[in-house]
Scaffold this motif. Structure first.
Motif, PDB file in Angstrom:
ATOM      1  N   ALA A  58       7.221  41.822  24.630  1.00 41.66           N
ATOM      2  CA  ALA A  58       6.990  40.633  25.441  1.00 41.66           C
ATOM      3  C   ALA A  58       7.871  40.633  26.686  1.00 41.66           C
ATOM      4  O   ALA A  58       7.408  40.323  27.800  1.00 41.66           O
ATOM      5  CB  ALA A  58       7.247  39.378  24.614  1.00 41.66           C
ATOM      6  N   SER A  59       9.138  41.000  26.536  1.00 40.72           N
ATOM      7  CA  SER A  59      10.056  41.018  27.673  1.00 40.72           C
ATOM      8  C   SER A  59       9.627  42.068  28.694  1.00 40.72           C
ATOM      9  O   SER A  59       9.647  41.813  29.908  1.00 40.72           O
ATOM     10  CB  SER A  59      11.479  41.312  27.192  1.00 40.72           C
ATOM     11  N   LYS A  64       6.477  40.936  30.582  1.00 43.21           N
ATOM     12  CA  LYS A  64       6.776  39.831  31.484  1.00 43.21           C
ATOM     13  C   LYS A  64       7.486  40.341  32.739  1.00 43.21           C
ATOM     14  O   LYS A  64       7.175  39.920  33.863  1.00 43.21           O
ATOM     15  CB  LYS A  64       7.653  38.801  30.764  1.00 43.21           C
ATOM     16  N   GLY A  69       0.485  38.421  33.127  1.00 42.60           N
ATOM     17  CA  GLY A  69       0.294  36.980  33.010  1.00 42.60           C
ATOM     18  C   GLY A  69       0.533  36.454  31.608  1.00 42.60           C
ATOM     19  O   GLY A  69       0.552  37.213  30.632  1.00 42.60           O
ATOM     20  N   ASN A  70       0.700  35.130  31.483  1.00 42.32           N
ATOM     21  CA  ASN A  70       1.051  34.529  30.195  1.00 42.32           C
ATOM     22  C   ASN A  70      -0.024  34.720  29.136  1.00 42.32           C
ATOM     23  O   ASN A  70       0.276  35.060  27.990  1.00 42.32           O
ATOM     24  CB  ASN A  70       1.334  33.037  30.387  1.00 42.32           C
ATOM     25  N   MET A  71      -1.311  34.489  29.487  1.00 42.95           N
ATOM     26  CA  MET A  71      -2.370  34.610  28.497  1.00 42.95           C
ATOM     27  C   MET A  71      -2.573  36.051  28.030  1.00 42.95           C
ATOM     28  O   MET A  71      -2.610  36.314  26.827  1.00 42.95           O
ATOM     29  CB  MET A  71      -3.673  34.033  29.059  1.00 42.95           C
ATOM     30  N   LEU A  80      -0.385  38.332  28.099  1.00 40.71           N
ATOM     31  CA  LEU A  80       0.847  38.645  27.377  1.00 40.71           C
ATOM     32  C   LEU A  80       0.774  38.140  25.943  1.00 40.71           C
ATOM     33  O   LEU A  80       1.119  38.866  25.000  1.00 40.71           O
ATOM     34  CB  LEU A  80       2.038  38.020  28.096  1.00 40.71           C
ATOM     35  N   LEU A  81       0.316  36.910  25.755  1.00 42.74           N
ATOM     36  CA  LEU A  81       0.216  36.334  24.416  1.00 42.74           C
ATOM     37  C   LEU A  81      -0.743  37.128  23.546  1.00 42.74           C
ATOM     38  O   LEU A  81      -0.451  37.421  22.380  1.00 42.74           O
ATOM     39  CB  LEU A  81      -0.246  34.870  24.515  1.00 42.74           C
TER      40      LEU A  81
END
Length: 300
Positions: free
Chosen positions: A251-252, A255, A260-262, A264-265
């Motif tokens: 995750a790090s 990022k 992007g956040n989505m 990444l999730l």
């Protein structure tokens, strides 16, 4: 001196993971400062290296007392890593000035974290093999040239990003010395990391962006965190901790690389599920080595 209580708490939590797993100091501490506390990349790298230089000798002394350090290998590694770690500080400056340089360091750190994730997975697989009795050698012949080269590459990455003293160098040592016991691997790498990190820290103090207040906050949280993590590591499920660390590393890294956040999730969730199933499958495939007495034919 201004102490940031939130940063002290954050470094305490990260240091617990470091104490539990034996790795992840630069790979977790630096991204935490950048992503959650808006610390500039070069300042985060500099302060993390100085803090690590103060904490590393504690673990190194433990391994030296336990006899799990190949001192000859340490010497060859340091021959390459110490000067290159110092030079890594200047390499970071070559990326440019201001925002350009900071962004380059950020991307370099993201790539280093992906390599660190590879190191974590390799160490986990190594642990399974050792549990099956695959690694039984107590002595290995040190190969000077490949060992110095490992130190040079690892030292350069550490100097630029603060990541690599525990993760990246271990991966390379596994490839060059597959018969090295896991505890010798960790002990040797940890001891060589003391002068390596110290060299990079001196370079960042002199030419980097070292922040005394930032480093003090890190140390206030890290020292008790590492102590607590080491104390509870005896009963904590190793596979659960390593899976959690792998997810955090991924995750790090993504990022820092601008994902992007989505997306990444989605990637992190899929990776976590896949890694859990892969671990169970790999563990099921490992067949414990049969005792010698059981292989001997019964006497008549």
């Amino acid at each position: 001196m201004d102490i940031d209580p939130a940063l002290v708490a954050g470094s305490f939590l990260v240091a617990i993971i470091v104490g539990l797993t034996g790795m992840g100091g630069g790979a977790l501490m630096t991204p935490m400062m950048m992503l959650f506390f808006n610390v500039p990349p070069l300042a985060a790298v500099s302060s993390d290296l100085v803090a690590s230089a103060i904490m590393k000798p504690v673990g190194g002394m433990v391994h030296l007392r336990n006899g799990t350090v190949n001192l000859r290998m340490v010497g060859w590694l340091c021959l390459g890593s110490v000067p290159m770690a110092f030079a890594g500080v200047f390499a970071a400056r070559l990326f440019g000035e201001g925002e350009q340089m900071q962004q380059a360091v950020k991307y370099a750190l993201g790539v280093a974290l992906l390599l660190a994730l590879t190191g974590l997975l390799a160490k986990s697989l190594l642990g399974l093999r050792q549990g099956a009795g695959a690694l039984s050698a107590r002595h290995v012949d040190v190969r000077p040239m490949p060992t110095v080269l490992i130190g040079m590459v690892g030292g350069l990455v550490v100097g630029v990003t603060s990541v690599g003293s525990g993760s990246l160098i271990v991966v390379a040592l596994v490839m060059v010395y597959p018969a090295l016991r896991a505890n010798q691997l960790v002990g040797t790498d940890l001891v060589q990391a003391v002068p390596l990190v110290a060299s990079a820290a001196v370079g960042h103090i002199l030419f980097g962006d070292f922040k005394l207040d930032l480093t003090a906050s890190l140390l206030l949280g890290s020292i008790p965190g590492v102590y607590l993590g080491s104390r509870i590591s005896a009963w904590a499920p190793d596979q659960v901790i390593r899976l959690a660390l792998a997810v955090v590393l991924l995750a790090s890294a993504l990022k820092l690389l601008g994902v992007g956040n989505m997306p990444l999730l989605v990637v992190v969730v899929c990776f976590g599920v896949a890694a859990a199933f892969a671990w169970r499958f790999a563990k099921a495939r490992v067949v414990p080595e049969e005792p010698v007495s059981a292989r001997e034919p019964a006497s008549r």
